[in-house]
Motif scaffolding. Structure first.
Motif, PDB file in Angstrom:
ATOM      1  N   LEU A  83       2.558   1.787  -3.456  1.00 11.58           N
ATOM      2  CA  LEU A  83       1.629   2.269  -4.471  1.00 11.58           C
ATOM      3  C   LEU A  83       1.216   3.715  -4.211  1.00 11.58           C
ATOM      4  O   LEU A  83       1.022   4.497  -5.151  1.00 11.58           O
ATOM      5  N   GLY A  84       1.102   4.078  -2.958  1.00  5.97           N
ATOM      6  CA  GLY A  84       0.825   5.476  -2.635  1.00  5.97           C
ATOM      7  C   GLY A  84       1.947   6.383  -3.107  1.00  5.97           C
ATOM      8  O   GLY A  84       1.706   7.485  -3.628  1.00  5.97           O
ATOM      9  N   GLY A  94      -0.915   5.732 -15.505  1.00 10.66           N
ATOM     10  CA  GLY A  94      -1.157   5.052 -14.245  1.00 10.66           C
ATOM     11  C   GLY A  94      -0.007   4.187 -13.780  1.00 10.66           C
ATOM     12  O   GLY A  94       1.136   4.290 -14.248  1.00 10.66           O
ATOM     13  N   ILE A  95      -0.323   3.292 -12.850  1.00  9.14           N
ATOM     14  CA  ILE A  95       0.657   2.387 -12.247  1.00  9.14           C
ATOM     15  C   ILE A  95       0.534   1.013 -12.881  1.00  9.14           C
ATOM     16  O   ILE A  95      -0.575   0.473 -13.005  1.00  9.14           O
ATOM     17  N   GLU A 110       3.726   9.412 -10.243  1.00  7.21           N
ATOM     18  CA  GLU A 110       3.176   9.571 -11.589  1.00  7.21           C
ATOM     19  C   GLU A 110       3.104  11.041 -11.976  1.00  7.21           C
ATOM     20  O   GLU A 110       3.344  11.417 -13.131  1.00  7.21           O
ATOM     21  N   ASP A 157       0.836  -1.210   0.000  1.00  3.81           N
ATOM     22  CA  ASP A 157       0.000   0.000   0.000  1.00  3.81           C
ATOM     23  C   ASP A 157       0.868   1.256   0.000  1.00  3.81           C
ATOM     24  O   ASP A 157       0.596   2.224  -0.722  1.00  3.81           O
ATOM     25  N   ALA A 200       1.743   6.743  -6.871  1.00  2.00           N
ATOM     26  CA  ALA A 200       0.680   7.658  -7.294  1.00  2.00           C
ATOM     27  C   ALA A 200       1.205   9.087  -7.330  1.00  2.00           C
ATOM     28  O   ALA A 200       0.900   9.863  -8.255  1.00  2.00           O
ATOM     29  N   HIS A 251      -4.804  -4.779  -6.705  1.00  2.00           N
ATOM     30  CA  HIS A 251      -4.939  -3.547  -5.933  1.00  2.00           C
ATOM     31  C   HIS A 251      -5.639  -2.472  -6.767  1.00  2.00           C
ATOM     32  O   HIS A 251      -5.383  -2.325  -7.963  1.00  2.00           O
ATOM     33  N   GLU A 252      -6.501  -1.712  -6.132  1.00  2.00           N
ATOM     34  CA  GLU A 252      -7.291  -0.712  -6.855  1.00  2.00           C
ATOM     35  C   GLU A 252      -6.435   0.387  -7.466  1.00  2.00           C
ATOM     36  O   GLU A 252      -6.855   1.045  -8.438  1.00  2.00           O
ATOM     37  N   GLN A 253      -5.232   0.612  -6.957  1.00  2.60           N
ATOM     38  CA  GLN A 253      -4.377   1.656  -7.503  1.00  2.60           C
ATOM     39  C   GLN A 253      -3.558   1.189  -8.705  1.00  2.60           C
ATOM     40  O   GLN A 253      -2.924   2.013  -9.369  1.00  2.60           O
ATOM     41  N   VAL A 254      -3.586  -0.097  -8.995  1.00 10.11           N
ATOM     42  CA  VAL A 254      -2.869  -0.637 -10.155  1.00 10.11           C
ATOM     43  C   VAL A 254      -3.791  -0.602 -11.367  1.00 10.11           C
ATOM     44  O   VAL A 254      -4.894  -1.146 -11.328  1.00 10.11           O
ATOM     45  N   ALA A 255      -3.323   0.037 -12.437  1.00  7.81           N
ATOM     46  CA  ALA A 255      -4.141   0.189 -13.639  1.00  7.81           C
ATOM     47  C   ALA A 255      -3.840  -0.856 -14.701  1.00  7.81           C
ATOM     48  O   ALA A 255      -4.667  -1.119 -15.575  1.00  7.81           O
TER      49      ALA A 255
END
Length: 586
Positions: free
Chosen positions: A29-30, A176-177, A36, A26, A33, A249-253
Motif C-alpha cells: 500500500l505504501g 486513491g487506492i 498514485e 503495508d 500511494a 487499512h487506513e490507506q485504502v479508500a
C-alpha cells in the motif's frame, strides 16, 4: 512481488490471527500511494500504450493462463470443457483491453467512446447503445447475436455521448487506492476488475487473489507487468484474514468485491450479534465506499410455443450449459427454470433437460463446499433427481410445492450443480406477467435473467414482450442466449440492477466491464437465435454455427474457443476460415 501466505479460511472469519504478517500489505500500500502520483501524471496516450502492452502480454500468456486455471480446477488440458477456460479467461481480457484502448483513443482525439456505436430508442423512454456487433468481425463471427446497453429513462443521446468516459476524462484526478478482492471461479474476473478500477475509476489497485486461484499469480504478474512496474498495481495472496486487514487499512479508500452477499455483509457489518447491532444502528464496520458483484438465483423464463423435438433438445442443452458451465460455479449460473404448467410440451422438455444434465461431461467439484451444498439441497428436496456421472447433479422437479426452509432453491444461491423447476399457470401475457413477477419478487438477486421463446411467440407478443424486458429488474437479460454472452461482451455493462445499498446489497452495487465507459447504465440486453444455423433461417434468423462454442456438448468447443482467443489477440481476415471451419463442426 509481495506475497501474503495464509491458510484458506472462511470468508466470514473476521478475527485476525496473531501470526498474520501485515508487513507485506503495508509495504504494497505504501508503494501504491507513490504509484498514485505516477498514475495522475500518466496521460491518455501513455495509458493507451500500457493497455496495448497488457494486451500483448495477455496474448503471450494465454496458454499458460489456461493451464494454470486447469491445474486448480482439476481439468485435463485435452478435456472437452477446457474450451471454457479459453473463453472465460484470456479471451474477455483481450477483447476488453482492445475496446478499452479504443475508448481512450477516442477521448484523446476529442471524441466520445460511443462514437461509431448506434444509439436507438428502447422501451419506456430509454436509449439503447449497440455494443455487439461493434465491428465487421463481430458481425461475421457472432452472426445472429446482438447486445445492447439500455440507459435509464429520459437519458438523452447527447448526455450519453458527453458523459461516456467516466474518470478517464480527467486522468490527472485520481481517486486513491482500491482494494479488489478477486473472484475464485472465473479467471478473467480479477483481471477485468483491475482494468476497470484503473482506467474507468482512476484508482490504483491492490488486488488480493482468492486463495483458490493462487496458481494464477505468475500469469497475472506477467500479464500486468507494465502496470506493476509503473507502481499502480500490487497483487497479494492470502486468506480471509489478509483480506480483512487489507480492506480496513487506513490507506485504502475504496473496496470492490466479487463473491457472495454473505461475504459482503461480513466485511461491511461484521458477524454475529455485533453485526446485527451495527445493522440496526446503521453503523457499518467498513467506513469506506464499497462496490460489488455478488451473484444470486438466476431464472430462465420459458415461454410456451410449438417447438419441434429438435428445438426441445437444443434448448435443453442451452439450459444445461447455463447451469453446468465451470462446474456450476458461476455467479450467473441459471438455477430456476420457470415453465407454464399447462404447456403440452412441458413434461417432454423437462425430460430433455434431465437428459442433458445427466449426459454433460464429468468434472471435479473443485469449488470448496460444493458437495456439502448439493447434499443440503438433497436433504431439502428428497424427491429431487440425482444425475450425472458421479451423482453430483440435482434436478428439483417442483421447487415451489416442495420448498423447504433455508435451503429453498428460490432464495439460496447454491453455487453448485443444482437446477430447480417452477411451474406457473396461465397463458400468453398472463403467464409472462406471472413469470416476471416471480423472477422479480421470489428469487434472490438481480444479476441476470434469461428468457427462451420461439420467434413466432415473440412476434405474437410484440410490444408486450418488450415491456416484460423493462419490467424484469435484472442487470443483464438474455433472450434465446445466455447472460454469459453479456459477461463476454467487452462493451456491455455487468452488475446488478441499480438501486441496491449496503443494507440490502442483493447482487451488488455498481458495474464493471463497460469498456465504452458509459455513465450509470441501467441494464444489458443480449439476444441470440432460438435455433442453430441449419434451422434458424426458416424463422427469419441466422446463426453461424450449429451450437455456440460455450455449449457443453459442442464437439469443437475447445478448438473454436482457442481460435477465437488467438483472433482476439491479433484480429486478421486470414484467421477467419479456420474459425468458421471449426465452428461449423460443432
Amino acid at each position: 512481488m509481495d506475497r501474503i501466505r495464509a491458510s484458506v479460511t472462511s470468508p466470514t472469519e473476521l478475527v485476525q490471527p496473531p501470526q498474520l504478517d501485515t508487513a507485506a500489505i503495508d509495504r504494497a500500500l505504501g508503494q501504491l500511494a507513490a504509484g498514485e502520483k505516477a498514475w495522475a501524471a500518466t496521460g491518455l496516450r501513455r495509458r493507451i500504450a500500457l493497455l496495448r502492452e497488457v494486451h500483448e502480454a495477455g496474448a503471450r500468456q494465454a496458454e499458460a493462463w489456461v493451464a494454470a486455471a486447469a491445474s486448480y480446477k482439476g481439468v485435463e488440458l485435452d478435456a472437452p470443457q477446457i474450451g471454457e477456460e479459453w473463453l472465460s479467461g484470456p479471451y474477455p481480457v483481450l477483447t476488453g483491453t482492445d475496446l478499452l484502448s479504443e475508448s481512450l483513443e477516442k477521448l484523446a482525439a476529442g471524441g466520445s467512446p460511443v462514437d461509431g456505436h448506434p444509439i436507438s430508442d428502447a422501451p419506456g423512454g430509454r436509449k439503447a447503445v449497440q455494443v455487439l456487433p461493434s465491428s465487421v468481425f463481430d458481425s461475421l463471427l457472432l452472426n445472429g447475436y446482438s447486445v445492447e446497453v439500455w440507459m435509464p429513462p429520459e437519458v438523452t443521446e447527447e448526455t450519453i455521448r458527453s458523459r461516456a468516459g467516466l474518470a478517464a476524462r480527467t486522468p490527472d484526478a485520481t481517486d486513491g487506492i482500491v482494494a479488489v478482492l478477486g473472484a475464485g471461479n472465473i479467471t478473467s474476473i480479477p483481471a477485468l476488475d483491475v482494468l476497470y478500477e484503473l482506467f474507468a475509476q482512476n484508482r490504483v489497485v491492490a488486488l488480493k487473489l482468492n486463495p483458490i486461484t493462487d496458481a494464477m499469480l505468475p500469469v497475472f504478474e506477467s500479464v500486468f507487468a507494465p502496470l506493476i512496474d509503473l507502481g499502480v498495481l500490487r497483487i497479494l495472496t492470502g486468506g480471509a484474514e489478509a483480506g480483512q486487514y487489507l480492506v480496513h487499512h487506513e490507506q485504502v479508500a475504496h473496496v470492490h468485491i466479487t463473491g457472495s452477499a454473505a461475504t459482503h455483509d461480513a466485511i461491511v457489518w461484521g458477524t454475529g450479534e455485533d453485526a446485527a447491532a451495527r445493522r440496526a444502528q446503521n453503523t457499518p464496520l467498513l467506513d469506506k465506499p464499497i462496490t460489488s458483484e455478488l451473484g444470486g438465483v438466476s431464472p430462465i423464463i420459458v415461454l410456451p410455443g410449438r417447438w419441434s423435438r429438435a428445438d426441445l433438445r437444443f434448448q435443453a442443452e442451452n439450459i444445461a450449459t447455463q447451469r453446468l458451465h465451470n462446474g456450476g460455479y458461476n455467479c450467473i449460473a441459471s438455477q430456476v427454470v420457470i415453465l407454464p404448467s399447462d404447456w403440452a410440451l412441458k413434461d417432454t422438455f423437462v425430460a430433455e433437460i434431465a437428459d442433458a444434465l445427466d449426459r454433460a461431461p464429468k468434472r471435479p467439484s473443485y469449488y470448496p463446499g460444493s458437495d456439502r451444498r448439493v447434499a443440503a439441497a438433497k436433504a431439502a428436496y428428497p424427491t429431487a433427481r440425482i444425475l450425472g456421472p458421479a451423482g453430483r447433479r440435482l434436478l428439483v422437479a417442483d421447487a415451489v410445492s416442495d420448498a423447504a426452509g433455508p435451503a429453498d432453491a428460490l432464495s439460496t444461491e447454491y453455487f453448485a450443480p443444482v437446477l430447480a423447476i417452477v411451474e406457473l399457470p396461465g397463458r400468453g401475457t398472463d403467464y409472462l406477467g406471472a413469470a416476471v413477477a416471480m423472477a422479480n419478487d421470489r428469487l434472490t438477486g438481480t444479476l441476470g435473467a434469461n428468457v427462451i421463446a420461439h420467434p413466432r411467440t415473440l412476434r405474437r407478443l410484440g410490444p408486450a414482450f418488450e415491456k416484460a424486458l423493462v419490467d424484469l429488474r435484472y442487470g443483464t437479460i438474455a433472450v434465446n442466449t445466455w447472460t454469459g454472452l453479456g459477461f463476454l461482451t467487452a462493451g456491455a455493462s455487468w452488475g446488478a440492477f441499480p438501486g441496491n445499498t449496503i443494507r440490502n446489497v442483493g447482487s451488488g452495487i455498481g458495474v464493471v466491464h463497460n469498456a465504452l465507459l458509459l455513465d450509470a447504465p441501467e441494464r444489458t440486453i443480449a439476444r441470440g437465435p432460438f435455433q442453430p444455423a441449419h434451422r434458424a433461417l426458416s424463422n427469419g434468423q441466422f446463426a453461424v454455427a450449429p451450437r455456440p462454442p460455450w455449449f457443453l456438448n459442442n464437439r469443437t468447443g475447445t478448438a473454436t474457443s482457442r481460435l477465437l482467443t488467438q483472433f482476439a489477440a491479433n484480429p486478421s481476415w486470414g484467421k477467419l476460415p479456420a474459425i468458421f471451419a471449426s465452428a461449423l463442426r460443432g
